[in-house]
Design a protein around this motif. Structure first.
Motif, PDB file in Angstrom:
ATOM      1  N   ASP A 199       1.083  -1.155  -0.148  1.00  0.00           N
ATOM      2  CA  ASP A 199      -0.075  -0.101  -0.030  1.00  0.00           C
ATOM      3  C   ASP A 199       0.972   1.207   0.079  1.00  0.00           C
ATOM      4  O   ASP A 199       1.327   1.502   1.043  1.00  0.00           O
ATOM      5  CB  ASP A 199      -0.838  -0.025   1.224  1.00  0.00           C
ATOM      6  CG  ASP A 199      -1.692   1.226   1.180  1.00  0.00           C
ATOM      7  OD1 ASP A 199      -1.833   2.131   0.267  1.00  0.00           O
ATOM      8  OD2 ASP A 199      -2.573   1.251   2.381  1.00  0.00           O
ATOM      9  N   LEU A 200       0.961   1.780  -1.217  1.00  0.00           N
ATOM     10  CA  LEU A 200       1.796   3.089  -1.196  1.00  0.00           C
ATOM     11  C   LEU A 200       1.386   4.292  -0.677  1.00  0.00           C
ATOM     12  O   LEU A 200       2.111   5.361  -0.698  1.00  0.00           O
ATOM     13  CB  LEU A 200       2.282   3.153  -2.880  1.00  0.00           C
ATOM     14  CG  LEU A 200       3.348   2.261  -3.303  1.00  0.00           C
ATOM     15  CD1 LEU A 200       3.503   2.471  -4.701  1.00  0.00           C
ATOM     16  CD2 LEU A 200       4.493   2.124  -2.550  1.00  0.00           C
ATOM     17  N   VAL A 259      -2.771   5.639  -6.477  1.00  0.00           N
ATOM     18  CA  VAL A 259      -1.920   5.155  -5.986  1.00  0.00           C
ATOM     19  C   VAL A 259      -2.407   3.713  -5.101  1.00  0.00           C
ATOM     20  O   VAL A 259      -1.733   2.868  -5.226  1.00  0.00           O
ATOM     21  CB  VAL A 259      -1.099   5.959  -4.762  1.00  0.00           C
ATOM     22  CG1 VAL A 259      -0.162   5.200  -4.251  1.00  0.00           C
ATOM     23  CG2 VAL A 259      -0.269   7.069  -5.729  1.00  0.00           C
ATOM     24  N   ARG A 260      -3.448   4.034  -4.567  1.00  0.00           N
ATOM     25  CA  ARG A 260      -3.951   2.795  -3.961  1.00  0.00           C
ATOM     26  C   ARG A 260      -4.675   1.587  -4.896  1.00  0.00           C
ATOM     27  O   ARG A 260      -4.654   0.557  -4.719  1.00  0.00           O
ATOM     28  CB  ARG A 260      -5.249   3.218  -2.753  1.00  0.00           C
ATOM     29  CG  ARG A 260      -5.945   2.175  -2.141  1.00  0.00           C
ATOM     30  CD  ARG A 260      -6.925   2.712  -1.117  1.00  0.00           C
ATOM     31  NE  ARG A 260      -6.264   3.393  -0.028  1.00  0.00           N
ATOM     32  CZ  ARG A 260      -5.704   3.088   1.068  1.00  0.00           C
ATOM     33  NH1 ARG A 260      -5.913   1.646   1.196  1.00  0.00           N
ATOM     34  NH2 ARG A 260      -5.207   3.575   2.040  1.00  0.00           N
ATOM     35  N   ALA A 279       1.962   0.256 -10.069  1.00  0.00           N
ATOM     36  CA  ALA A 279       2.367   1.374 -11.277  1.00  0.00           C
ATOM     37  C   ALA A 279       3.820   1.676 -10.784  1.00  0.00           C
ATOM     38  O   ALA A 279       3.881   1.881  -9.685  1.00  0.00           O
ATOM     39  CB  ALA A 279       1.419   2.400 -11.226  1.00  0.00           C
ATOM     40  N   PRO A 280       4.468   2.571 -11.373  1.00  0.00           N
ATOM     41  CA  PRO A 280       5.889   3.032 -10.943  1.00  0.00           C
ATOM     42  C   PRO A 280       5.798   4.212 -10.352  1.00  0.00           C
ATOM     43  O   PRO A 280       6.194   5.350 -10.943  1.00  0.00           O
ATOM     44  CB  PRO A 280       6.751   2.982 -12.538  1.00  0.00           C
ATOM     45  CG  PRO A 280       5.556   3.329 -13.481  1.00  0.00           C
ATOM     46  CD  PRO A 280       4.259   2.661 -12.941  1.00  0.00           C
ATOM     47  N   TRP A 281       5.031   4.336  -9.177  1.00  0.00           N
ATOM     48  CA  TRP A 281       5.020   5.554  -8.680  1.00  0.00           C
ATOM     49  C   TRP A 281       6.198   6.064  -7.944  1.00  0.00           C
ATOM     50  O   TRP A 281       6.336   7.287  -7.849  1.00  0.00           O
ATOM     51  CB  TRP A 281       3.871   5.307  -7.396  1.00  0.00           C
ATOM     52  CG  TRP A 281       2.532   4.918  -7.872  1.00  0.00           C
ATOM     53  CD1 TRP A 281       2.028   3.539  -7.823  1.00  0.00           C
ATOM     54  CD2 TRP A 281       1.791   5.660  -8.805  1.00  0.00           C
ATOM     55  NE1 TRP A 281       0.621   3.658  -8.270  1.00  0.00           N
ATOM     56  CE2 TRP A 281       0.518   4.891  -8.889  1.00  0.00           C
ATOM     57  CE3 TRP A 281       1.596   6.936  -9.175  1.00  0.00           C
ATOM     58  CZ2 TRP A 281      -0.680   5.494  -9.580  1.00  0.00           C
ATOM     59  CZ3 TRP A 281       0.598   7.375  -9.904  1.00  0.00           C
ATOM     60  CH2 TRP A 281      -0.602   6.490  -9.934  1.00  0.00           C
TER      61      TRP A 281
END
Length: 389
Positions: free
Chosen positions: A2-3, A311-312, A317-319
């Motif tokens: 979880d980013l 983001v959630r 994905a390349p965050w």
């Protein structure tokens, strides 16, 4: 993974000093938007609106997002420090001083840019009296400040005459009264009105952004606020009476309305004219009107809310690529200003692509290595010299 959670970079001693990746992603978007505002020509004769579409999208909104996220960062860093708040105030004051001095130094270079850092440093000081406030009080303060500070600015500036904005530099210290007026009232990013963004960000930073509900809520509130501001401005400028007052009180009286509309789309230089109170309800980038503060604060909340959601929803994905640039904005912005002051400082879509790519690559490399940008590390090291107790 979880980013949206607070993640601690390598070598971080305590979880409370970690970073919310989604906030860094939003900060990177703000930085890239400011690059676009600097490098894309405002006027575009080929456009039906007379303004380049990308410039029109980012003008005013990207710098407001930058300021809101400054408040978010301060709010996140001090959310759990109700004890020992005086020490954190001292540290924030030192940080503000360092950023402001860096901005004054950058002002010595002929970059052609309205360097934001000195204003940014003074803006940090607005957080000092309310550093211990909760989200409800801060939200109320942000709304009240956004409604009243433009009115106060208009009344004060009527006594000062037309503004002549300059980029504050170390030379400006020889005229402290003029510098204070520029920073607080008449400059490109006048702190009197821009404190609204800081208070909005502080309120958001007091929230638990790890909770899934806050992303949609922030996006909804932001979209509604931004749309309402545009609707009010559109209704006002369609009415004949207010439109006539706006034309008569513009910096160049007698400017035809169609030409004035293009000027409003291009934006102003921090403040709007004082000849008519109708200016308070007109949206134009960097005008400092009530409509401007409401719309740009709303778009900042919209962007942050959407990033939290994305983001959630897309954790793979390349965050980290964007987040790296977002955690290194002081170094990247400073480098951008210095490049613009050099023979390499040219504008255009090609230059924008190069600046954006360089920022993303450098940010990602630093994030991959687990180190901070040199200016971020320097400011942090000096700030830590200030005892918390």
């Amino acid at each position: 993974m979880d980013l949206t959670r607070v993640v601690a970079p390598r070598g971080t001693p305590a979880p409370g000093r970690g970073r919310v990746v989604a906030v860094d992603v939003a900060r990177a978007l703000a930085l890239l938007g400011m690059f676009a505002a600097h490098l894309v020509p405002a006027r575009d004769p080929r456009s039906a609106r007379g303004v380049d579409p990308l410039f029109e999208l980012v003008a005013g909104r990207s710098s407001a997002l930058f300021a809101v996220l400054a408040g978010v960062g301060i709010g996140l860093a001090t959310r759990d420090v109700l004890c020992g708040v005086s020490g954190h105030r001292r540290r924030l004051l030192v940080r503000a001083l360092l950023v402001a001095v860096l901005g004054l130094w950058l002002g010595l270079f002929g970059s052609g840019l309205a360097v934001i850092l000195t204003f940014y440093g003074v803006l940090f000081c607005c957080a000092l009296p309310v550093l211990h406030w909760g989200p409800g009080r801060l939200a109320a303060l942000a709304v009240g400040w956004g409604l009243l500070s433009p009115v106060v600015s208009l009344l004060l500036r009527r006594e000062l005459g037309p503004p002549q904005p300059v980029v504050p530099s170390l030379v400006s210290l020889t005229e402290p009264v003029v510098l204070a007026r520029e920073l607080l009232l008449t400059g490109y990013y006048p702190v009197l009105t821009w404190a609204t963004y800081l208070f909005v960000g502080l309120a958001v930073g007091r929230l638990d952004l790890r909770r899934a509900a806050w992303g949609p809520r922030l996006a909804l509130v932001g979209a509604w606020t931004a749309a309402l501001a545009l609707a009010v401005s559109a209704g006002l400028t369609r009415a004949e009476g207010p439109r006539a007052d706006l034309v008569a009180s513009w910096w160049r009286p007698g400017t035809p309305w169609p030409e004035l509309v293009v000027e409003l789309r291009r934006g102003m230089y921090g403040v709007h004219p004082t000849g008519s109170p109708w200016w308070l309800g007109v949206w134009s980038p960097h005008s400092g009107s009530v409509a401007d503060l409401a719309h740009t604060a709303g778009t900042a909340l919209l962007v942050l809310g959407l990033v939290l959601v994305l983001v959630r929803l897309l954790p793979r994905a390349p965050w980290v690529v964007l987040a790296g640039a977002g955690s290194t904005t002081l170094t990247l912005y400073t480098t951008h200003v210095l490049v613009m002051a050099s023979p390499l400082g040219v504008g255009g879509p090609g230059a924008l692509a190069l600046h954006a790519l360089a920022a993303l690559v450098v940010g990602a490399a630093l994030a991959r290595a687990g180190v901070r940008g040199p200016l971020e590390a320097g400011v942090a090291a000096l700030t830590r010299q200030v005892p918390l107790r």
